[in-house]
Design a protein around this motif. Structure first.
Motif, PDB file in Angstrom:
ATOM      1  N   ASN A   1       0.802  -1.124  -0.310  1.00  0.00           N
ATOM      2  CA  ASN A   1       0.336   0.170   0.171  1.00  0.00           C
ATOM      3  C   ASN A   1       0.802   1.481   0.079  1.00  0.00           C
ATOM      4  O   ASN A   1       0.288   2.273  -0.538  1.00  0.00           O
TER       5      ASN A   1
ATOM      6  N   SER B   1      -0.975   5.454   3.659  1.00  0.00           N
ATOM      7  CA  SER B   1      -1.471   4.632   3.375  1.00  0.00           C
ATOM      8  C   SER B   1      -0.548   2.946   3.847  1.00  0.00           C
ATOM      9  O   SER B   1      -2.051   2.349   4.236  1.00  0.00           O
TER      10      SER B   1
ATOM     11  N   ASP C   1      -3.396   0.875   6.420  1.00  0.00           N
ATOM     12  CA  ASP C   1      -3.940  -0.150   6.356  1.00  0.00           C
ATOM     13  C   ASP C   1      -3.539  -0.865   6.832  1.00  0.00           C
ATOM     14  O   ASP C   1      -4.088  -1.877   7.534  1.00  0.00           O
TER      15      ASP C   1
END
Length: 180
Positions: free
Chosen positions: A126, A156, A160
């Motif tokens: 990610n 990100s 995640d």
């Protein structure tokens, strides 16, 4: 198994989209299903029984594997060719892919995620996607967008991991449990 899904989809196609039919099928399978057994969801931040030291070599191998996890490749050969293709297409995107995967791996180390997640590259993919998107795909490259890409890679990856931990506490599966 494929005939079951085909028959189920063909019967429900006028009413429901394909993704909904697949989710209904997978949610109705039990722990004894031969293809999609249900397992207990374990958050990536859950401690391992004997996780005492990190292997730096495996951790560094997890960085290019994080780029390969974008394409669901968990061996070392296919991620190298995937990254090579991205590098040929755009050296800027290739560089940001490795940078973002490294940032995601650092985010995973800072949050003490399970070592299997770090070594397989699942904590870095990610970050790689976020860094690639901001660093060279959607914005014109400058030093500001490069710094924004670094921040996006970290953010990100953290989001995640946080979402996976949140879903794991209520026994909902995330992408990590299906791959590991």
């Amino acid at each position: 198994m494929n005939t079951h899904i085909t028959l189920l989809f063909s019967g429900l196609a006028p009413l429901l989209p394909f993704n909904t039919v697949i989710l209904l099928f997978l949610s109705s399978t039990g722990p004894s299903h031969p293809y999609f057994p249900h397992h207990l969801a374990v958050p990536p931040g859950a401690p391992e029984p004997n996780a005492t030291e990190l292997s730096i070599v495996q951790l560094l191998q997890g960085v290019p594997l994080g780029v390969g996890q974008i394409y669901a490749c968990n061996a070392f050969g296919p991620p190298s060719s995937s990254w090579g293709a991205v590098l040929i297409y755009s050296p800027l995107l290739g560089g940001h892919a490795l940078l973002g995967s490294g940032l995601g791996t650092l985010a995973g180390v800072s949050l003490s995620v399970r070592q299997a997640v770090l070594y397989s590259g699942l904590s870095g993919f990610n970050g790689a996607l976020g860094c690639m998107a901001v660093g060279g795909l959607f914005f014109t490259f400058s030093w500001r967008t490069h710094l924004f890409a670094i921040a996006s890679g970290f953010l990100s990856a953290y989001v995640d991991i946080a979402l996976s931990n949140l879903l794991g506490t209520v026994s909902l599966h995330t992408h990590w449990e299906f791959i590991l």
